[in-house]
Motif scaffolding. Structure first.
Motif, PDB file in Angstrom:
ATOM      1  N   LEU A   1      59.099  62.240  55.366  1.00  0.00           N
ATOM      2  CA  LEU A   1      59.634  63.065  54.212  1.00  0.00           C
ATOM      3  C   LEU A   1      61.103  63.235  54.242  1.00  0.00           C
ATOM      4  N   ILE A   2      61.692  63.461  55.235  1.00  0.00           N
ATOM      5  CA  ILE A   2      63.056  63.582  55.351  1.00  0.00           C
ATOM      6  C   ILE A   2      63.875  62.380  55.133  1.00  0.00           C
ATOM      7  N   ASP A   3      63.227  61.155  55.783  1.00  0.00           N
ATOM      8  CA  ASP A   3      63.697  59.915  55.031  1.00  0.00           C
ATOM      9  C   ASP A   3      63.736  59.439  53.624  1.00  0.00           C
ATOM     10  N   ILE A   4      62.906  59.849  53.083  1.00  0.00           N
ATOM     11  CA  ILE A   4      62.401  59.549  51.604  1.00  0.00           C
ATOM     12  C   ILE A   4      63.612  60.411  50.911  1.00  0.00           C
ATOM     13  N   GLN A   5      63.746  61.666  51.231  1.00  0.00           N
ATOM     14  CA  GLN A   5      64.678  62.456  50.604  1.00  0.00           C
ATOM     15  C   GLN A   5      66.189  61.856  50.574  1.00  0.00           C
ATOM     16  N   ASN A   6      66.443  61.395  51.916  1.00  0.00           N
ATOM     17  CA  ASN A   6      67.851  60.906  52.051  1.00  0.00           C
ATOM     18  C   ASN A   6      67.815  59.354  51.184  1.00  0.00           C
ATOM     19  N   MET A   7      66.810  58.546  51.095  1.00  0.00           N
ATOM     20  CA  MET A   7      66.999  57.226  50.379  1.00  0.00           C
ATOM     21  C   MET A   7      66.887  57.464  48.820  1.00  0.00           C
TER      22      MET A   7
ATOM     23  N   HIS B   1      65.775  50.267  46.556  1.00  0.00           N
ATOM     24  CA  HIS B   1      66.764  50.269  45.394  1.00  0.00           C
ATOM     25  C   HIS B   1      66.369  51.437  44.664  1.00  0.00           C
ATOM     26  N   LEU B   2      65.549  52.293  44.720  1.00  0.00           N
ATOM     27  CA  LEU B   2      65.214  53.393  43.776  1.00  0.00           C
ATOM     28  C   LEU B   2      66.095  54.513  44.012  1.00  0.00           C
ATOM     29  N   GLY B   3      66.968  54.402  44.945  1.00  0.00           N
ATOM     30  CA  GLY B   3      67.750  55.682  45.154  1.00  0.00           C
ATOM     31  C   GLY B   3      68.845  55.920  44.005  1.00  0.00           C
ATOM     32  N   PHE B   4      69.018  54.850  43.269  1.00  0.00           N
ATOM     33  CA  PHE B   4      69.980  55.051  42.168  1.00  0.00           C
ATOM     34  C   PHE B   4      69.699  55.794  40.937  1.00  0.00           C
ATOM     35  N   PHE B   5      68.239  56.118  40.970  1.00  0.00           N
ATOM     36  CA  PHE B   5      67.567  57.007  39.892  1.00  0.00           C
ATOM     37  C   PHE B   5      68.416  57.853  39.797  1.00  0.00           C
TER      38      PHE B   5
END
Length: 247
Positions: A86-92, A61-65
């Protein structure tokens, strides 16, 4: 609930609280509107990724920041993210233009060793007693176990053998956890016998040994837990007691 007039420099919240509390999000929005929201920091950011070893759905849910608070710097921190994570984190988190700063995984002052774990529990205790009274006498460390019962049983058995140790697990009250942690930091306890609950915020520089009495659930878990040793840069040991039956 925190009032709008509160003079806070730093506010800690869990991702679960961010995801579920509309009241808190309204408060955060008001902080942003008044120019008080200066930075968002997401610790253990590898939990965002389904590829990560500690994935927690609420991190999704933190992608909205990024869109909700434009212009506010976002910093993600982790010690155990592979490149795919890392790539997954960037996208999310919608941080595709982020600057990534990494350090090498290898820490040359840590010495890893795998030893045979006897099937007999008493023989295992003999090994631990010998290490804590011999090689690591008067030195600080952590012994990780896989279950609450094992954690308490090993702690009691080593205490009965004259060692200053204490168990630590997720079922303890917060005040009890804090006291155990503080006494270990002051070296009142030589070692904490712990489940993975003994994790976040553990930053004692002179940990000379981390012993895994049971195999961690992942290589990332092993790296993260054993990485609590030797943060002062001095030689420290990471020992894994291996027995195939533990799988």
């Amino acid at each position: 609930m925190i009032s709008e007039s509160s003079h806070l420099n730093l506010l800690y919240v869990t991702p679960e609280w961010v995801a579920k509390s509309k009241v808190f999000m309204n408060f955060l929005q008001k902080c942003f509107d008044k120019g008080h929201l200066k930075r968002i920091v997401i610790d253990e950011v590898h939990c965002c990724s389904t590829w990560g070893h500690d994935f927690r759905p609420e991190y999704n849910h933190l992608g909205f920041f990024k869109s909700m608070f434009p212009g506010v710097p976002i910093l993600g921190l982790t010690a155990t993210a592979t490149m795919s994570v890392l790539i997954d984190i960037q996208n999310m988190l919608n941080l595709n233009d982020a600057l990534i700063i990494t350090a090498p995984f290898n820490r040359p002052n840590l010495y890893y060793k795998v030893i045979n774990k006897p099937l007999d529990k008493n023989d295992c205790l003999n090994i631990l007693e010998k290490l804590l009274k011999g090689k690591y006498k008067d030195q600080s460390g952590i012994i990780y176990t896989s279950t609450v019962k094992e954690c308490e049983d090993i702690s009691k058995a080593l205490k009965d053998r004259g060692l200053k140790v204490k168990f630590y697990h997720g079922q303890l009250e917060p005040d009890v956890k804090r006291i155990i942690h503080e006494r270990w930091l002051r070296n009142n306890y030589q070692a904490v016998i712990a489940t993975i609950a003994f994790g976040m915020g553990i930053d004692k520089p002179d940990v000379r040994f981390v012993i895994h009495h049971a195999i961690p659930k992942s290589m990332e878990g092993l790296y993260q837990e054993s990485g609590r040793a030797g943060r002062d840069g001095k030689k420290s040991d990471c020992i894994l007691m291996f027995n195939l039956s533990d799988f």
